[in-house]
Design a protein around this motif. Structure first.
Motif, PDB file in Angstrom:
ATOM      1  N   ALA A  96      68.764  32.149  36.547  1.00 40.69           N
ATOM      2  CA  ALA A  96      67.894  33.262  36.927  1.00 40.69           C
ATOM      3  C   ALA A  96      66.446  32.808  36.738  1.00 40.69           C
ATOM      4  CB  ALA A  96      68.182  34.502  36.095  1.00 40.69           C
ATOM      5  N   LEU A  97      65.535  33.572  37.317  1.00 44.82           N
ATOM      6  CA  LEU A  97      64.101  33.328  37.169  1.00 44.82           C
ATOM      7  C   LEU A  97      63.472  34.568  36.565  1.00 44.82           C
ATOM      8  CD1 LEU A  97      61.523  31.595  37.847  1.00 44.82           C
ATOM      9  CD2 LEU A  97      61.428  32.886  39.999  1.00 44.82           C
ATOM     10  N   ALA A  98      62.602  34.393  35.572  1.00 40.99           N
ATOM     11  CA  ALA A  98      61.939  35.523  34.919  1.00 40.99           C
ATOM     12  C   ALA A  98      60.436  35.441  35.103  1.00 40.99           C
ATOM     13  CB  ALA A  98      62.285  35.556  33.428  1.00 40.99           C
ATOM     14  N   THR A  99      59.819  36.585  35.358  1.00 40.92           N
ATOM     15  CA  THR A  99      58.364  36.677  35.392  1.00 40.92           C
ATOM     16  C   THR A  99      57.919  37.632  34.289  1.00 40.92           C
ATOM     17  OG1 THR A  99      58.338  38.490  37.004  1.00 40.92           O
ATOM     18  CG2 THR A  99      58.321  36.235  37.873  1.00 40.92           C
ATOM     19  N   ALA A 100      56.607  37.668  34.028  1.00 38.99           N
ATOM     20  CA  ALA A 100      56.103  38.357  32.837  1.00 38.99           C
ATOM     21  C   ALA A 100      55.455  39.707  33.132  1.00 38.99           C
ATOM     22  CB  ALA A 100      55.106  37.448  32.105  1.00 38.99           C
ATOM     23  N   HIS A 101      55.846  40.367  34.208  1.00 41.02           N
ATOM     24  CA  HIS A 101      55.314  41.704  34.465  1.00 41.02           C
ATOM     25  C   HIS A 101      55.662  42.625  33.292  1.00 41.02           C
ATOM     26  CE1 HIS A 101      55.587  39.933  38.508  1.00 41.02           C
ATOM     27  NE2 HIS A 101      54.571  40.719  38.799  1.00 41.02           N
ATOM     28  N   HIS A 102      54.701  43.440  32.867  1.00 45.84           N
ATOM     29  CA  HIS A 102      54.900  44.275  31.683  1.00 45.84           C
ATOM     30  C   HIS A 102      54.590  45.736  31.989  1.00 45.84           C
ATOM     31  CE1 HIS A 102      50.547  44.012  31.456  1.00 45.84           C
ATOM     32  NE2 HIS A 102      50.652  42.697  31.457  1.00 45.84           N
ATOM     33  N   ALA A 103      54.643  46.580  30.957  1.00 44.52           N
ATOM     34  CA  ALA A 103      54.499  48.021  31.142  1.00 44.52           C
ATOM     35  C   ALA A 103      53.140  48.392  31.726  1.00 44.52           C
ATOM     36  CB  ALA A 103      54.715  48.742  29.811  1.00 44.52           C
ATOM     37  N   ASP A 104      52.071  47.711  31.295  1.00 46.10           N
ATOM     38  CA  ASP A 104      50.744  48.021  31.823  1.00 46.10           C
ATOM     39  C   ASP A 104      50.662  47.678  33.312  1.00 46.10           C
ATOM     40  OD1 ASP A 104      48.602  48.367  29.236  1.00 46.10           O
ATOM     41  OD2 ASP A 104      50.528  47.450  28.823  1.00 46.10           O
ATOM     42  N   ASP A 105      51.258  46.548  33.710  1.00 39.61           N
ATOM     43  CA  ASP A 105      51.320  46.201  35.137  1.00 39.61           C
ATOM     44  C   ASP A 105      52.018  47.302  35.921  1.00 39.61           C
ATOM     45  OD1 ASP A 105      50.134  43.660  34.889  1.00 39.61           O
ATOM     46  OD2 ASP A 105      52.050  42.711  34.437  1.00 39.61           O
ATOM     47  N   GLN A 106      53.140  47.780  35.388  1.00 34.18           N
ATOM     48  CA  GLN A 106      53.939  48.793  36.078  1.00 34.18           C
ATOM     49  C   GLN A 106      53.159  50.096  36.208  1.00 34.18           C
ATOM     50  OE1 GLN A 106      56.335  48.772  38.105  1.00 34.18           O
ATOM     51  NE2 GLN A 106      58.280  49.043  37.021  1.00 34.18           N
ATOM     52  N   ALA A 107      52.472  50.485  35.143  1.00 34.56           N
ATOM     53  CA  ALA A 107      51.683  51.722  35.172  1.00 34.56           C
ATOM     54  C   ALA A 107      50.569  51.624  36.214  1.00 34.56           C
ATOM     55  CB  ALA A 107      51.092  51.995  33.786  1.00 34.56           C
ATOM     56  N   GLU A 108      49.895  50.485  36.252  1.00 34.90           N
ATOM     57  CA  GLU A 108      48.818  50.289  37.231  1.00 34.90           C
ATOM     58  C   GLU A 108      49.358  50.350  38.659  1.00 34.90           C
ATOM     59  OE1 GLU A 108      46.677  47.300  34.034  1.00 34.90           O
ATOM     60  OE2 GLU A 108      47.377  46.508  35.954  1.00 34.90           O
ATOM     61  N   THR A 109      50.505  49.713  38.868  1.00 37.11           N
ATOM     62  CA  THR A 109      51.113  49.711  40.204  1.00 37.11           C
ATOM     63  C   THR A 109      51.470  51.121  40.634  1.00 37.11           C
ATOM     64  OG1 THR A 109      51.980  47.476  39.904  1.00 37.11           O
ATOM     65  CG2 THR A 109      53.050  48.847  41.571  1.00 37.11           C
ATOM     66  N   LEU A 110      52.057  51.898  39.725  1.00 42.89           N
ATOM     67  CA  LEU A 110      52.446  53.268  40.051  1.00 42.89           C
ATOM     68  C   LEU A 110      51.230  54.100  40.447  1.00 42.89           C
ATOM     69  CD1 LEU A 110      54.538  55.540  40.205  1.00 42.89           C
ATOM     70  CD2 LEU A 110      54.170  55.931  37.754  1.00 42.89           C
ATOM     71  N   LEU A 111      50.154  54.029  39.677  1.00 41.80           N
ATOM     72  CA  LEU A 111      48.963  54.816  39.977  1.00 41.80           C
ATOM     73  C   LEU A 111      48.337  54.397  41.312  1.00 41.80           C
ATOM     74  CD1 LEU A 111      47.238  55.128  36.479  1.00 41.80           C
ATOM     75  CD2 LEU A 111      48.515  56.867  37.734  1.00 41.80           C
ATOM     76  N   MET A 112      48.285  53.099  41.571  1.00 45.01           N
ATOM     77  CA  MET A 112      47.725  52.633  42.842  1.00 45.01           C
ATOM     78  C   MET A 112      48.535  53.153  44.021  1.00 45.01           C
ATOM     79  SD  MET A 112      46.346  48.728  42.302  1.00 45.01           S
ATOM     80  CE  MET A 112      47.904  48.077  41.772  1.00 45.01           C
ATOM     81  N   ARG A 113      49.852  53.130  43.882  1.00 48.83           N
ATOM     82  CA  ARG A 113      50.693  53.554  44.999  1.00 48.83           C
ATOM     83  C   ARG A 113      50.704  55.070  45.155  1.00 48.83           C
ATOM     84  NH1 ARG A 113      55.541  48.971  44.535  1.00 48.83           N
ATOM     85  NH2 ARG A 113      54.152  47.225  45.034  1.00 48.83           N
ATOM     86  N   LEU A 114      50.567  55.801  44.056  1.00 44.46           N
ATOM     87  CA  LEU A 114      50.415  57.251  44.154  1.00 44.46           C
ATOM     88  C   LEU A 114      49.162  57.595  44.942  1.00 44.46           C
ATOM     89  CD1 LEU A 114      51.400  58.440  40.558  1.00 44.46           C
ATOM     90  CD2 LEU A 114      52.486  59.188  42.683  1.00 44.46           C
ATOM     91  N   SER A 115      48.088  56.854  44.678  1.00 41.00           N
ATOM     92  CA  SER A 115      46.822  57.135  45.359  1.00 41.00           C
ATOM     93  C   SER A 115      46.884  56.827  46.849  1.00 41.00           C
ATOM     94  CB  SER A 115      45.682  56.338  44.715  1.00 41.00           C
ATOM     95  OG  SER A 115      45.787  54.956  45.021  1.00 41.00           O
ATOM     96  N   ARG A 116      47.870  56.001  47.255  1.00 38.70           N
ATOM     97  CA  ARG A 116      48.007  55.635  48.666  1.00 38.70           C
ATOM     98  C   ARG A 116      49.072  56.462  49.378  1.00 38.70           C
ATOM     99  NH1 ARG A 116      48.357  49.260  47.054  1.00 38.70           N
ATOM    100  NH2 ARG A 116      46.175  48.974  46.442  1.00 38.70           N
TER     101      ARG A 116
END
Length: 340
Positions: free
Chosen positions: A127-147
């Protein structure tokens, strides 16, 4: 980023047990067929992933670091990641990519995953793992809500998926429940000064502005926002499950071999949109969810719809196995337009 004389490994038993659980939820031990590959850039998040995985999975990890050729510092950052891996006795592979013209961030992401997917296949990683974390997820959610994003976008970064273009390579993100500050502390405790990407401070990027907004408004809890994105992700998986059933039961190809597909539309709009997208793809076209949604609205009102080179014509027909009249939408390639 500077390399300390001695790297202090993670020794916090609670943190080690936590990352073991997080990895196992996404990549069960019984399903493992090779080492876990880590994408490490030299920033604090991915270095924390390396340190945690090194402690929790000793001898079972490998690391790759990608130089996109976009910053002068990138080559030296990749080299330093290699030095850290050497100090930890972790196999390391530097990767160099070229970015094609277009949206810089999107092209960089495509090139990065292409290189990482090829590396994972060559090394026969499990498998391959990346380091996306909770703050990344929160930022992504807010950006997509705004769009005004739909459910697929609001689901955010998936905890488990596959590497784009390399569908046999499992992609996991075990740090989605971790805060950025926790990861920074892990790296600091190891005695490592991480690399800092100047673009992470550039307010011309939406993500940076959202990050600043979160920092200014303490009532917005990034961990809870990330949990909401996770819940939306589960809802998205449920919708995809029902869309698959809709495809199997309600989509019928022409029995005479004609390029015509009949769709008996009897599900909520969100599911029908997924089916419409798939039908258009089967007929050689390509369409976005927004376009498929507009086509659904037209067809539901009894109007023809044209999308992605496909013409859809609404009608009513009795479905034999159910014995009731249903909406029957016929999809076929659009006829060539007359040239005068």
């Amino acid at each position: 980023m500077t390399l300390p004389r001695t790297i202090v490994p993670v020794s916090d038993d609670e943190a080690i047990a936590r990352i073991e659980r997080d990895v196992a939820l996404l990549w069960p031990k019984a399903a493992r067929t090779g080492p876990l590959g880590l994408a490490v850039s030299g920033g604090p998040d991915s270095l924390a992933l390396l340190l945690l995985a090194h402690a929790a999975l000793p001898g079972e990890i490998a690391v790759a670091s990608v130089d996109h050729g976009l910053r002068e510092e990138a080559a030296s950052e990749v080299a330093l990641v290699g030095e850290i891996c050497a100090a930890l006795d972790v196999p390391f592979t530097p990767l160099k990519v070229e970015i094609s013209q277009g949206n810089l961030q999107a092209r960089a992401r495509e090139a990065r995953y292409q290189a990482l997917g090829e590396w994972a296949e060559k090394r026969e990683l499990g498998a391959l793992a990346t380091a996306h974390h909770a703050d990344d997820q929160a930022e992504t959610l807010l950006m997509r809500l705004s769009r005004g994003s739909g459910l697929a976008g609001l689901a955010g970064v998936r905890a488990s998926s596959h590497v784009p273009g390399h569908e046999d390579v499992l992609l996991i993100r075990p740090l989605l429940g971790w805060r950025k500050a926790e990861l920074q502390e892990i790296v600091a405790s190891a005695g490592i000064t991480p690399a800092l990407d100047p673009s992470n401070q550039d307010p011309s990027f939406d993500r940076v502005r959202v990050r600043e907004h979160l920092a200014e408004h303490q009532w917005l809890d990034p961990k809870q926002l990330a949990q909401s994105a996770s819940n939306l992700g589960e809802a998205w998986l449920a919708l995809q499950w029902f869309a698959e059933i809709d495809w199997e039961d309600m989509v019928h190809r022409d029995p005479n071999g004609q390029m015509t597909i009949t769709y008996y539309a009897n599900v909520p709009r969100a599911i029908a949109v997924e089916t419409i997208m798939r039908i258009v793809g089967e007929l050689g076209g390509m369409v976005s969810r927004a376009e498929a949604g507009r086509a659904f609205d037209r067809l539901w009102q009894g109007e023809n719809a044209s999308l992605g080179g496909v013409l859809a014509i609404p009608g009513i027909e009795k479905l034999d196995k159910i014995g009731v009249d249903m909406r029957a939408w016929r999809f076929s390639p659009e006829p060539p337009r007359a040239v005068h």
